[in-house]
Design a protein around this motif. Structure first.
Motif, PDB file in Angstrom:
ATOM      1  N   PRO A  68      89.737  68.563  62.893  1.00 43.52           N
ATOM      2  CA  PRO A  68      89.229  69.396  61.782  1.00 43.52           C
ATOM      3  C   PRO A  68      87.710  69.560  61.823  1.00 43.52           C
ATOM      4  CG  PRO A  68      90.888  67.869  60.976  1.00 43.52           C
ATOM      5  CD  PRO A  68      90.579  67.463  62.403  1.00 43.52           C
ATOM      6  N   GLU A  69      86.973  68.505  62.144  1.00 46.61           N
ATOM      7  CA  GLU A  69      85.514  68.597  62.248  1.00 46.61           C
ATOM      8  C   GLU A  69      85.118  69.522  63.402  1.00 46.61           C
ATOM      9  OE1 GLU A  69      81.407  68.131  61.929  1.00 46.61           O
ATOM     10  OE2 GLU A  69      82.971  67.651  60.477  1.00 46.61           O
ATOM     11  N   ILE A  70      85.830  69.404  64.523  1.00 44.01           N
ATOM     12  CA  ILE A  70      85.534  70.259  65.677  1.00 44.01           C
ATOM     13  C   ILE A  70      85.814  71.715  65.335  1.00 44.01           C
ATOM     14  CG2 ILE A  70      86.262  70.811  68.032  1.00 44.01           C
ATOM     15  CD1 ILE A  70      86.709  67.727  68.343  1.00 44.01           C
ATOM     16  N   ARG A  71      86.894  71.959  64.634  1.00 46.48           N
ATOM     17  CA  ARG A  71      87.226  73.328  64.229  1.00 46.48           C
ATOM     18  C   ARG A  71      86.121  73.907  63.348  1.00 46.48           C
ATOM     19  NH1 ARG A  71      93.321  75.085  62.758  1.00 46.48           N
ATOM     20  NH2 ARG A  71      93.285  76.105  64.755  1.00 46.48           N
ATOM     21  N   ALA A  72      85.584  73.117  62.439  1.00 45.82           N
ATOM     22  CA  ALA A  72      84.480  73.570  61.579  1.00 45.82           C
ATOM     23  C   ALA A  72      83.239  73.864  62.418  1.00 45.82           C
ATOM     24  CB  ALA A  72      84.187  72.524  60.512  1.00 45.82           C
ATOM     25  N   ARG A  73      82.949  73.009  63.382  1.00 43.50           N
ATOM     26  CA  ARG A  73      81.799  73.250  64.260  1.00 43.50           C
ATOM     27  C   ARG A  73      81.988  74.512  65.086  1.00 43.50           C
ATOM     28  NH1 ARG A  73      79.964  67.277  66.579  1.00 43.50           N
ATOM     29  NH2 ARG A  73      79.730  66.304  64.528  1.00 43.50           N
ATOM     30  N   LEU A  74      83.199  74.743  65.551  1.00 43.61           N
ATOM     31  CA  LEU A  74      83.467  75.955  66.328  1.00 43.61           C
ATOM     32  C   LEU A  74      83.178  77.213  65.522  1.00 43.61           C
ATOM     33  CD1 LEU A  74      86.701  74.992  68.229  1.00 43.61           C
ATOM     34  CD2 LEU A  74      84.620  75.916  69.276  1.00 43.61           C
ATOM     35  N   ALA A  75      83.520  77.191  64.246  1.00 45.10           N
ATOM     36  CA  ALA A  75      83.270  78.355  63.396  1.00 45.10           C
ATOM     37  C   ALA A  75      81.788  78.687  63.346  1.00 45.10           C
ATOM     38  CB  ALA A  75      83.816  78.105  61.990  1.00 45.10           C
ATOM     39  N   GLU A  76      80.950  77.659  63.416  1.00 47.34           N
ATOM     40  CA  GLU A  76      79.507  77.859  63.394  1.00 47.34           C
ATOM     41  C   GLU A  76      78.942  78.189  64.777  1.00 47.34           C
ATOM     42  OE1 GLU A  76      75.662  74.991  63.004  1.00 47.34           O
ATOM     43  OE2 GLU A  76      77.270  74.657  61.550  1.00 47.34           O
ATOM     44  N   LEU A  77      79.399  77.462  65.807  1.00 45.78           N
ATOM     45  CA  LEU A  77      78.828  77.598  67.150  1.00 45.78           C
ATOM     46  C   LEU A  77      79.374  78.782  67.936  1.00 45.78           C
ATOM     47  CD1 LEU A  77      78.962  73.831  68.181  1.00 45.78           C
ATOM     48  CD2 LEU A  77      76.922  75.152  67.536  1.00 45.78           C
ATOM     49  N   ALA A  78      80.601  79.162  67.673  1.00 48.41           N
ATOM     50  CA  ALA A  78      81.244  80.261  68.400  1.00 48.41           C
ATOM     51  C   ALA A  78      82.058  81.084  67.406  1.00 48.41           C
ATOM     52  CB  ALA A  78      82.126  79.714  69.508  1.00 48.41           C
ATOM     53  N   PRO A  79      81.369  81.817  66.519  1.00 47.27           N
ATOM     54  CA  PRO A  79      82.067  82.499  65.416  1.00 47.27           C
ATOM     55  C   PRO A  79      83.109  83.523  65.857  1.00 47.27           C
ATOM     56  CG  PRO A  79      79.750  83.147  65.510  1.00 47.27           C
ATOM     57  CD  PRO A  79      79.933  82.039  66.492  1.00 47.27           C
ATOM     58  N   GLY A  80      83.010  84.074  67.046  1.00 52.47           N
ATOM     59  CA  GLY A  80      83.990  85.054  67.506  1.00 52.47           C
ATOM     60  C   GLY A  80      85.150  84.441  68.272  1.00 52.47           C
ATOM     61  N   ALA A  81      85.139  83.139  68.433  1.00 52.98           N
ATOM     62  CA  ALA A  81      86.171  82.470  69.231  1.00 52.98           C
ATOM     63  C   ALA A  81      87.511  82.487  68.512  1.00 52.98           C
ATOM     64  CB  ALA A  81      85.757  81.035  69.511  1.00 52.98           C
ATOM     65  N   HIS A  82      88.550  82.535  69.308  1.00 58.86           N
ATOM     66  CA  HIS A  82      89.923  82.450  68.792  1.00 58.86           C
ATOM     67  C   HIS A  82      90.412  81.025  69.043  1.00 58.86           C
ATOM     68  CE1 HIS A  82      93.949  84.217  67.889  1.00 58.86           C
ATOM     69  NE2 HIS A  82      94.285  83.062  68.430  1.00 58.86           N
ATOM     70  N   ARG A 119      77.474  70.067  71.898  1.00 57.43           N
ATOM     71  CA  ARG A 119      77.274  70.364  70.476  1.00 57.43           C
ATOM     72  C   ARG A 119      78.554  70.161  69.673  1.00 57.43           C
ATOM     73  NH1 ARG A 119      74.308  75.952  70.608  1.00 57.43           N
ATOM     74  NH2 ARG A 119      73.956  75.559  68.399  1.00 57.43           N
ATOM     75  N   LEU A 120      79.706  70.424  70.299  1.00 57.21           N
ATOM     76  CA  LEU A 120      80.986  70.212  69.611  1.00 57.21           C
ATOM     77  C   LEU A 120      81.277  68.733  69.390  1.00 57.21           C
ATOM     78  CD1 LEU A 120      83.498  72.703  71.279  1.00 57.21           C
ATOM     79  CD2 LEU A 120      82.666  72.741  68.925  1.00 57.21           C
ATOM     80  N   THR A 121      80.918  67.907  70.352  1.00 53.95           N
ATOM     81  CA  THR A 121      81.315  66.498  70.320  1.00 53.95           C
ATOM     82  C   THR A 121      80.220  65.566  69.830  1.00 53.95           C
ATOM     83  OG1 THR A 121      80.668  66.181  72.636  1.00 53.95           O
ATOM     84  CG2 THR A 121      82.942  66.875  72.211  1.00 53.95           C
TER      85      THR A 121
END
Length: 186
Positions: free
Chosen positions: A57-71, A25-27
């Protein structure tokens, strides 16, 4: 050599199927992105490394959606050494994350680059040794070792590298240190 990557701490232990799903989903639709994932042995955490240059930057945006609690941390690679067992499978991943007293910063970097990382890379069973710097948050430094066996860590050659006079001088200046053994899941 000075590659920039994202290190994502998920805060929970993932299995291989869940890590593959997240990576897919990230890639999705992005070229040139590489993802690897490691589950901590003694902590409820999974570390995901993502390299992808302009796609970060796109991956970082996807991470915010897919794994909102991730650091998510941005890391800059400073050293990458092939190990004595380069080319072999490396299912184990050992990481040391640390800050250092300001007055010991130059000594720590010289020690890691000239003695410690090359020494641990030369231990039989070490596939790869790398160092990263996180310029924006703590812990600032991260060293990671891809290992052929879990027993490589703590083997007599490994311990001999750690037992140097320079190591004894540098280690007391470590602060906020985390040492974690991971098993590769992706």
């Amino acid at each position: 050599m000075r590659e920039t990557i994202l290190l994502v701490s998920l805060g929970e232990r993932f299995d291989a199927a869940r890590a593959r799903d997240l990576a897919g989903r990230l890639t999705d639709g992005l070229a040139g992105v590489a993802v690897s994932a490691f589950a901590a042995l003694e902590a409820e955490d999974t570390y995901v490394y993502v390299s992808g240059g302009k796609a970060l930057p796109e991956i970082r945006a996807r991470l915010a959606e897919l794994a909102p609690g991730a650091h998510v941390r941005l890391l800059h690679r400073t050293l990458d050494l092939p190990g004595a067992s380069a080319g072999q499978d490396a299912p184990w991943h050992y990481i040391v994350e640390t800050d250092v007293l300001p007055e010991a910063d130059a000594d720590l970097n010289a020690w890691y680059d000239q003695e410690h990382l090359p020494g641990l890379a030369s231990v039989p069973g070490t596939v790869r040794a790398q160092r990263y710097e996180c310029r924006d948050e703590s812990p600032r430094y991260l060293a990671c070792y891809d290992l052929q066996t879990q027993e490589t860590f703590g083997s007599p050659p490994w311990l001999a590298v750690r037992a140097s006079d320079w190591s004894s001088r540098v280690r007391p200046s470590f602060r906020n240190t985390r040492r974690t053994m991971f098993r590769k899941i992706l």
